[in-house]
Structure formats: structure tokens, C-alpha cells
Design a protein around this motif. Structure first.
Motif, PDB file in Angstrom:
ATOM      1  N   LYS A 157      -2.540  10.140   5.533  1.00 45.55           N
ATOM      2  CA  LYS A 157      -3.550   9.457   6.456  1.00 45.55           C
ATOM      3  C   LYS A 157      -4.711   9.017   5.205  1.00 45.55           C
ATOM      4  CE  LYS A 157      -6.502   9.313   9.929  1.00 45.55           C
ATOM      5  NZ  LYS A 157      -6.454  10.176  11.339  1.00 45.55           N
ATOM      6  N   ALA A 158      -4.807   9.574   4.464  1.00 43.57           N
ATOM      7  CA  ALA A 158      -6.039   9.594   3.168  1.00 43.57           C
ATOM      8  C   ALA A 158      -5.596   8.826   2.141  1.00 43.57           C
ATOM      9  CB  ALA A 158      -6.807  11.278   3.152  1.00 43.57           C
ATOM     10  N   GLY A 159      -3.836   9.229   1.851  1.00 40.45           N
ATOM     11  CA  GLY A 159      -3.258   8.841   0.798  1.00 40.45           C
ATOM     12  C   GLY A 159      -3.078   7.071   1.015  1.00 40.45           C
ATOM     13  N   MET A 160      -2.836   6.527   2.262  1.00 35.95           N
ATOM     14  CA  MET A 160      -3.085   5.010   2.816  1.00 35.95           C
ATOM     15  C   MET A 160      -4.277   4.975   2.804  1.00 35.95           C
ATOM     16  SD  MET A 160       0.228   3.658   2.625  1.00 35.95           S
ATOM     17  CE  MET A 160       0.241   2.739   4.031  1.00 35.95           C
ATOM     18  N   TRP A 161      -5.207   4.937   3.182  1.00 35.07           N
ATOM     19  CA  TRP A 161      -6.412   4.785   3.369  1.00 35.07           C
ATOM     20  C   TRP A 161      -6.885   3.972   1.689  1.00 35.07           C
ATOM     21  CZ3 TRP A 161      -9.348   2.314   6.479  1.00 35.07           C
ATOM     22  CH2 TRP A 161     -10.650   2.013   5.840  1.00 35.07           C
ATOM     23  N   GLU A 162      -6.627   4.634   1.421  1.00 36.24           N
ATOM     24  CA  GLU A 162      -7.220   4.055  -0.542  1.00 36.24           C
ATOM     25  C   GLU A 162      -6.148   3.155  -0.874  1.00 36.24           C
ATOM     26  OE1 GLU A 162      -9.535   5.227  -1.920  1.00 36.24           O
ATOM     27  OE2 GLU A 162     -10.527   6.803  -0.545  1.00 36.24           O
ATOM     28  N   SER A 163      -5.071   3.593  -0.768  1.00 38.31           N
ATOM     29  CA  SER A 163      -4.104   2.881  -1.293  1.00 38.31           C
ATOM     30  C   SER A 163      -4.168   1.310  -0.420  1.00 38.31           C
ATOM     31  CB  SER A 163      -2.665   2.939  -0.839  1.00 38.31           C
ATOM     32  OG  SER A 163      -1.260   1.956  -1.735  1.00 38.31           O
TER      33      SER A 163
ATOM     34  N   SER B  44       0.814  -0.838  -0.250  1.00 39.30           N
ATOM     35  CA  SER B  44       0.150   0.086   0.253  1.00 39.30           C
ATOM     36  C   SER B  44       0.859   1.597   0.440  1.00 39.30           C
ATOM     37  CB  SER B  44      -1.297  -0.120   1.223  1.00 39.30           C
ATOM     38  OG  SER B  44      -2.346  -0.775   1.304  1.00 39.30           O
ATOM     39  N   HIS B  45       1.748   1.802   0.440  1.00 43.10           N
ATOM     40  CA  HIS B  45       2.580   2.342   0.540  1.00 43.10           C
ATOM     41  C   HIS B  45       4.076   2.526  -0.578  1.00 43.10           C
ATOM     42  CE1 HIS B  45       5.577   5.377   2.676  1.00 43.10           C
ATOM     43  NE2 HIS B  45       6.695   4.684   1.676  1.00 43.10           N
TER      44      HIS B  45
END
Length: 366
Positions: free
Chosen positions: A181-187, A161-162
Motif C-alpha cells: 500500500k505504501a509502496g504503491m502510493w510512492e510509485s 506504478s505496480h
């Protein structure tokens, strides 16, 4: 002529005397009854309604009648006491589930075998009730192997994900926000969707780096799903239904019950099990039910009989019969009874007496 008649008469008298002697009961030394020593061990020899019954006891009684032997029975506590009584010549015959071993053959004799046996493992598994099976399932979800596999999967998903966010938020900020934070959630949502269903609707990497990571993750997902499915199925099925002892190979280091002085005790000690001995196999099985021991090892037919008698669904025989051995009637060293007993035993076998007793006590008919 008279001499010839006298000679023929003498031969005839000797022949009649020999025949009468052959038909007469075989007496023990000094005209006394044979001293038969046994121990209480269901289903081979035990007391019921004031009578000595069981597979070995009833076979011996028919054998004694066939060989015209008169006897009296003395009961001792252990198999070793039976062997000692014969070795010290305080008994003539040992009756019961007496295993033929090379060590015993050094000090006593045996008749021909009358029953083939061996050791087997008895464990207390899950019952057939839904509640017990559900509890066992939940309990096994928290075993070290499954927790470790799940933790490794989560770490791998976090790394993937990262990497996807790192490459994609620069070229595709609509799907992968620049905020970590928001990007990792989507990823992470994309990563878990790819693992479970092969991808996420209307969401996917567009950059070169992101797509390379995505290809690696898709291929890795196929392998991970297969391995996790196999691991979950194997661990939950085996542990839920039978626990973690599934045969003799799982016994080293475990707390195992058996009967004191038995061949099973010697075998367990040699294999590195933590042996707990009891006076009777019934006490050992009760210790298993109380979870004081992990398993019970003893002669397979005796364990099967005990488990069936208690009618407890949790008690399960696991693994194959091992350390195969034969049961026979024990005799004093160089006993004169051996030949006559063997002949009578063969005759009873041909008549199907053994099969009748097997069917009576074990449900076997062969």
C-alpha cells in the motif's frame, strides 16, 4: 399607283397596330387578371401593414409592372399547394421561395432563376454568457469519450506504478517501501509526476528493471499527453460551442425539424434523419429552442433570416450550404408568359433591382 398607296397605307396601319399591341398590357386569358398564388414565408413573401412584401413578392410586383401585367394574389399554406394550383391550371403564376427541381419541371414550367439558395443546418449551441458556457463545459467533461480516455489512462498508470514498485522495492526500499500500500502510493506519485512534469524531484528508479519500465513510461507519456490534449481541446471546443451537430453529415438518426412538403423534407428522409415536419419554419425554430428537436434544416436564407429576427445567440448556422438550388417564378406547363417574364426579369437584373432587394432583406450587396 393607287394600289401601291393602298398597300403602303395598310402596312403602316398594321405596323402601328402591332406597336400599340406591344405597348398594351399583357392580359390574362379571357381578359381576366393573372391569378398569382403565393404562401407566407419570410423574407420572400409575407403580409406587412396590409401589403404583400418580401424579396420575391416585391420583385414580382416590379416584374409585373415592367411586363405590364395585371394580377391578383391568392395565399395558400404550402409550397405543394402552389405547385398543385399551377398543375391544375387554377393559377397562372407562383411567387415565393419556390425551388426549381426536376420533379416539379415535369408538371409545371419556371422562369429564369432569380435567387441561388441551398439547404443549411441550424442548431442551438451555447450562449455567450459565462454561466452558460461554464455549464456547457462541465457537462461536456462527462461525455463518454473523455471519461473512457481518463479511465484508460488511470489503468495504464496503475500498471506502470505496480511494475516500478515490483522492481524497485527490492533494491530501493527507502523510496519504494516493501509494504504494498505504501509502496504503491510512492510509485503512483512518481508515475503521475513523470507524466505531468517529466519526473519527480529526488526520486527515481535505480534498478535495471525499474529503469527499463521508467524509460518506456517516459516515452509513452509524451504520446499520451499529446493525444489527451488534442482530445480535450477538440471535444470541449466543438461540443461546448456548437453541440454535436456540425453539418449535414451529423444528421442521420437525429431528430430534425423542417417544413412539411419541402425539398428539405425529402432530402432528410433520404439521409435517414428522424424528420419532424411543421407548417412553418418559425414553428420548427421554436421547437429547436425548446429542445424538442436536435436541429432544423431548411433553405439557408430563410433560416438566416429567422435566426437574425429572433436575436438569440444560441441559434447558430453550422456547416456549409448544401443541395444548392435556384428559386424561380413558377408557371403553368407551356405558359405563354414565360418569354415576356424572362425578358423583363433580365432587364430588372441589369438595373440592379435584385441587389437592392438582397441588401434590404439579407444585408447582402452583390
Amino acid at each position: 399607283m393607287r394600289v401601291l398607296l393602298l398597300f403602303l397605307s395598310a402596312v403602316a396601319i398594321l405596323g402601328l397596330a402591332a406597336e400599340a399591341a406591344a405597348q398594351a398590357p399583357v392580359a390574362a386569358p379571357a381578359g381576366r387578371k393573372l391569378r398569382v398564388v403565393t404562401r407566407n414565408l419570410e423574407p420572400f413573401s409575407f403580409e406587412k401593414d396590409g401589403r404583400r412584401v418580401g424579396y420575391a413578392a416585391e420583385l414580382w410586383d416590379q416584374l409585373a409592372r415592367e411586363a405590364r401585367l395585371d394580377y391578383e394574389v391568392h395565399v395558400v399554406q404550402t409550397a405543394q399547394e402552389v405547385i398543385d394550383a399551377l398543375k391544375n391550371k387554377t393559377a397562372d403564376v407562383g411567387v415565393g421561395a419556390i425551388s426549381v427541381t426536376s420533379k416539379r419541371e415535369e408538371v409545371i414550367d419556371f422562369s429564369q432563376p432569380f435567387y441561388e439558395s441551398g439547404l443549411q443546418v441550424l442548431v442551438s449551441g451555447a450562449s455567450g454568457s459565462f454561466a452558460d458556457n461554464l455549464m456547457a463545459l462541465v457537462k461536456n467533461l462527462f461525455n463518454v469519450e473523455l471519461i473512457g480516455a481518463f479511465a484508460l489512462l488511470m489503468v495504464t498508470m496503475f500498471i506502470i506504478s505496480h511494475l516500478v514498485w515490483r522492481y524497485e522495492h527490492k533494491v530501493n526500499s527507502d523510496m519504494w517501501p516493501k509494504d504494498y500500500k505504501a509502496g504503491m502510493w510512492e510509485s503512483f506519485w512518481w508515475t503521475i509526476s513523470t507524466l505531468l512534469v517529466g519526473g519527480a524531484d529526488n526520486k527515481g528508479p535505480v534498478g535495471v528493471g525499474g529503469r527499463i519500465v521508467a524509460i518506456i513510461w517516459m516515452l509513452l507519456s509524451i504520446v499520451l499527453v499529446s493525444l489527451l490534449t488534442a482530445s480535450f481541446t477538440t471535444t470541449l471546443t466543438i461540443n461546448t460551442l456548437k453541440g454535436d451537430i456540425n453539418g449535414p453529415g451529423d444528421l442521420p438518426g437525429r431528430k430534425v425539424a423542417t417544413v412539411k412538403g419541402s425539398t428539405a423534407e425529402s432530402w432528410l428522409a433520404a439521409k435517414g434523419a428522424r424528420v419532424e415536419t411543421f407548417a412553418t419554419i418559425t414553428e420548427g425554430v421554436l421547437a429547436l429552442k425548446a429542445e424538442d428537436v436536435d436541429a432544423v434544416v431548411y433553405d439557408a436564407p430563410v433560416l438566416q433570416y429567422e435566426a437574425r429576427k429572433l436575436n438569440d445567440e444560441k441559434l447558430q448556422m453550422v456547416g456549409p450550404v448544401f443541395e444548392r438550388q435556384n428559386y424561380a417564378f413558377a408557371l403553368q406547363q407551356d405558359s405563354t408568359l414565360r418569354e415576356s417574364l424572362n425578358q423583363a426579369l433580365l432587364k430588372l437584373t441589369e438595373q440592379g433591382v435584385g441587389n437592392e432587394l438582397r441588401k434590404k432583406y439579407f444585408g447582402e450587396d452583390h
